[in-house]
Write a protein that holds these residues in place. Structure first.
Motif, PDB file in Angstrom:
ATOM      1  N   GLY A   1     -27.974 -58.912  23.556  1.00 48.68           N
ATOM      2  CA  GLY A   1     -27.030 -57.980  23.264  1.00 48.68           C
ATOM      3  C   GLY A   1     -26.771 -56.947  24.301  1.00 48.68           C
ATOM      4  N   GLN A   2     -28.052 -56.090  24.895  1.00 50.58           N
ATOM      5  CA  GLN A   2     -28.041 -55.574  25.760  1.00 50.58           C
ATOM      6  C   GLN A   2     -27.751 -55.280  27.472  1.00 50.58           C
ATOM      7  N   MET A   3     -27.735 -57.081  27.184  1.00 48.84           N
ATOM      8  CA  MET A   3     -28.442 -57.623  28.730  1.00 48.84           C
ATOM      9  C   MET A   3     -26.508 -58.458  29.115  1.00 48.84           C
ATOM     10  N   ARG A   4     -26.323 -58.545  27.950  1.00 50.99           N
ATOM     11  CA  ARG A   4     -24.798 -59.213  27.852  1.00 50.99           C
ATOM     12  C   ARG A   4     -23.656 -57.479  28.322  1.00 50.99           C
ATOM     13  N   LEU A   5     -24.236 -56.684  27.940  1.00 53.24           N
ATOM     14  CA  LEU A   5     -23.664 -55.381  28.045  1.00 53.24           C
ATOM     15  C   LEU A   5     -23.624 -55.038  29.420  1.00 53.24           C
ATOM     16  N   VAL A   6     -25.203 -55.023  30.088  1.00 49.97           N
ATOM     17  CA  VAL A   6     -25.305 -54.619  31.373  1.00 49.97           C
ATOM     18  C   VAL A   6     -24.268 -56.124  32.004  1.00 49.97           C
ATOM     19  N   ALA A   7     -24.242 -56.864  32.311  1.00 46.11           N
ATOM     20  CA  ALA A   7     -24.015 -58.087  33.169  1.00 46.11           C
ATOM     21  C   ALA A   7     -22.399 -56.978  32.854  1.00 46.11           C
ATOM     22  N   VAL A   8     -21.548 -56.840  32.084  1.00 45.43           N
ATOM     23  CA  VAL A   8     -19.962 -56.540  31.733  1.00 45.43           C
ATOM     24  C   VAL A   8     -19.774 -55.585  32.335  1.00 45.43           C
ATOM     25  N   VAL A   9     -20.721 -54.527  32.358  1.00 47.68           N
ATOM     26  CA  VAL A   9     -20.894 -53.082  33.230  1.00 47.68           C
ATOM     27  C   VAL A   9     -20.756 -52.873  34.486  1.00 47.68           C
TER      28      VAL A   9
ATOM     29  N   ALA B   1     -19.405 -43.271  40.789  1.00 51.32           N
ATOM     30  CA  ALA B   1     -18.955 -43.513  39.838  1.00 51.32           C
ATOM     31  C   ALA B   1     -19.561 -44.865  39.474  1.00 51.32           C
ATOM     32  N   ALA B   2     -19.279 -45.940  40.971  1.00 50.33           N
ATOM     33  CA  ALA B   2     -19.855 -46.850  40.557  1.00 50.33           C
ATOM     34  C   ALA B   2     -21.788 -47.075  40.799  1.00 50.33           C
ATOM     35  N   ILE B   3     -21.837 -46.387  42.075  1.00 55.52           N
ATOM     36  CA  ILE B   3     -23.304 -45.916  41.333  1.00 55.52           C
ATOM     37  C   ILE B   3     -24.052 -45.869  40.433  1.00 55.52           C
ATOM     38  N   GLY B   4     -23.427 -45.126  39.871  1.00 56.97           N
ATOM     39  CA  GLY B   4     -24.253 -44.623  38.397  1.00 56.97           C
ATOM     40  C   GLY B   4     -23.816 -45.607  37.241  1.00 56.97           C
ATOM     41  N   ALA B   5     -22.834 -46.289  37.666  1.00 57.76           N
ATOM     42  CA  ALA B   5     -22.875 -47.539  36.990  1.00 57.76           C
ATOM     43  C   ALA B   5     -23.965 -48.769  36.500  1.00 57.76           C
ATOM     44  N   PHE B   6     -24.441 -49.033  38.815  1.00 56.90           N
ATOM     45  CA  PHE B   6     -25.376 -49.291  39.005  1.00 56.90           C
ATOM     46  C   PHE B   6     -27.080 -49.160  38.623  1.00 56.90           C
ATOM     47  N   VAL B   7     -27.177 -47.950  38.489  1.00 57.88           N
ATOM     48  CA  VAL B   7     -27.966 -47.265  38.205  1.00 57.88           C
ATOM     49  C   VAL B   7     -28.605 -47.326  36.410  1.00 57.88           C
ATOM     50  N   TRP B   8     -26.886 -47.648  36.092  1.00 58.82           N
ATOM     51  CA  TRP B   8     -27.552 -47.193  34.876  1.00 58.82           C
ATOM     52  C   TRP B   8     -28.077 -48.878  34.368  1.00 58.82           C
ATOM     53  N   SER B   9     -27.443 -49.723  35.165  1.00 59.52           N
ATOM     54  CA  SER B   9     -27.864 -51.215  34.704  1.00 59.52           C
ATOM     55  C   SER B   9     -29.338 -51.893  34.809  1.00 59.52           C
TER      56      SER B   9
ATOM     57  N   LEU C   1     -31.321 -49.227  35.125  1.00 62.00           N
ATOM     58  CA  LEU C   1     -32.222 -48.662  34.103  1.00 62.00           C
ATOM     59  C   LEU C   1     -32.390 -49.759  32.739  1.00 62.00           C
ATOM     60  N   VAL C   2     -31.284 -49.648  32.200  1.00 65.10           N
ATOM     61  CA  VAL C   2     -31.412 -50.503  30.912  1.00 65.10           C
ATOM     62  C   VAL C   2     -31.976 -51.821  31.093  1.00 65.10           C
ATOM     63  N   THR C   3     -32.120 -52.642  32.184  1.00 63.94           N
ATOM     64  CA  THR C   3     -32.695 -53.949  32.458  1.00 63.94           C
ATOM     65  C   THR C   3     -34.320 -54.027  32.631  1.00 63.94           C
ATOM     66  N   TRP C   4     -34.493 -52.505  33.189  1.00 66.04           N
ATOM     67  CA  TRP C   4     -35.721 -52.479  34.069  1.00 66.04           C
ATOM     68  C   TRP C   4     -37.019 -52.123  32.491  1.00 66.04           C
ATOM     69  N   ARG C   5     -36.045 -51.138  31.440  1.00 66.99           N
ATOM     70  CA  ARG C   5     -37.045 -51.260  30.328  1.00 66.99           C
ATOM     71  C   ARG C   5     -36.338 -52.524  29.092  1.00 66.99           C
ATOM     72  N   ILE C   6     -35.245 -53.152  28.778  1.00 68.40           N
ATOM     73  CA  ILE C   6     -35.815 -53.971  29.042  1.00 68.40           C
ATOM     74  C   ILE C   6     -36.606 -55.831  29.236  1.00 68.40           C
ATOM     75  N   TRP C   7     -36.723 -55.588  30.222  1.00 69.33           N
ATOM     76  CA  TRP C   7     -38.259 -56.112  30.922  1.00 69.33           C
ATOM     77  C   TRP C   7     -39.597 -55.602  30.795  1.00 69.33           C
ATOM     78  N   ARG C   8     -39.278 -54.004  30.920  1.00 67.27           N
ATOM     79  CA  ARG C   8     -41.150 -54.057  29.794  1.00 67.27           C
ATOM     80  C   ARG C   8     -40.639 -53.903  28.750  1.00 67.27           C
ATOM     81  N   ARG C   9     -40.289 -53.669  27.738  1.00 63.90           N
ATOM     82  CA  ARG C   9     -40.162 -54.290  26.537  1.00 63.90           C
ATOM     83  C   ARG C   9     -40.631 -55.582  25.781  1.00 63.90           C
ATOM     84  N   ARG C  10     -40.132 -56.492  26.866  1.00 63.96           N
ATOM     85  CA  ARG C  10     -40.285 -57.885  26.846  1.00 63.96           C
ATOM     86  C   ARG C  10     -42.220 -58.800  27.286  1.00 63.96           C
ATOM     87  N   ASN C  11     -42.321 -57.293  28.351  1.00 64.44           N
ATOM     88  CA  ASN C  11     -43.760 -57.516  28.675  1.00 64.44           C
ATOM     89  C   ASN C  11     -44.818 -56.699  27.998  1.00 64.44           C
TER      90      ASN C  11
END
Length: 70
Positions: free
Chosen positions: A10-18, A49-57, A59-69
């Motif tokens: 669900g978080q990865m889908r949110l990242v893709a939408v953002v 604003a666009a850079i902020g959205a990309f940085v947020w994306s 960070l969320v992707t990195w957090r998910i990757w760390r949690r899976r590994n």
């Protein structure tokens, strides 16, 4: 375990939408700014604003990757 995987999906889908909305919005606002002759300060604000959205994306992707590994 499945609950966390569903949550990550669900978080990865949110990242893709953002990312998609940020990119389309950024392109659209840049086009509008050039058409209507907006001041450069508005272009910088849109870029920020666009850079902020990309940085947020990122960070969320990195957090998910760390949690899976973990």
């Amino acid at each position: 375990m499945d609950h966390r995987r569903d949550q990550d999906s669900g978080q990865m889908r949110l990242v893709a939408v953002v990312i998609a909305i940020a990119m389309i919005g950024w392109l659209g606002m840049q086009w509008l700014g050039s058409q209507y002759g907006w001041a450069a300060k508005w272009a910088y604000l849109i870029d920020l604003a666009a850079i902020g959205a990309f940085v947020w994306s990122l960070l969320v992707t990195w957090r998910i990757w760390r949690r899976r590994n973990a």
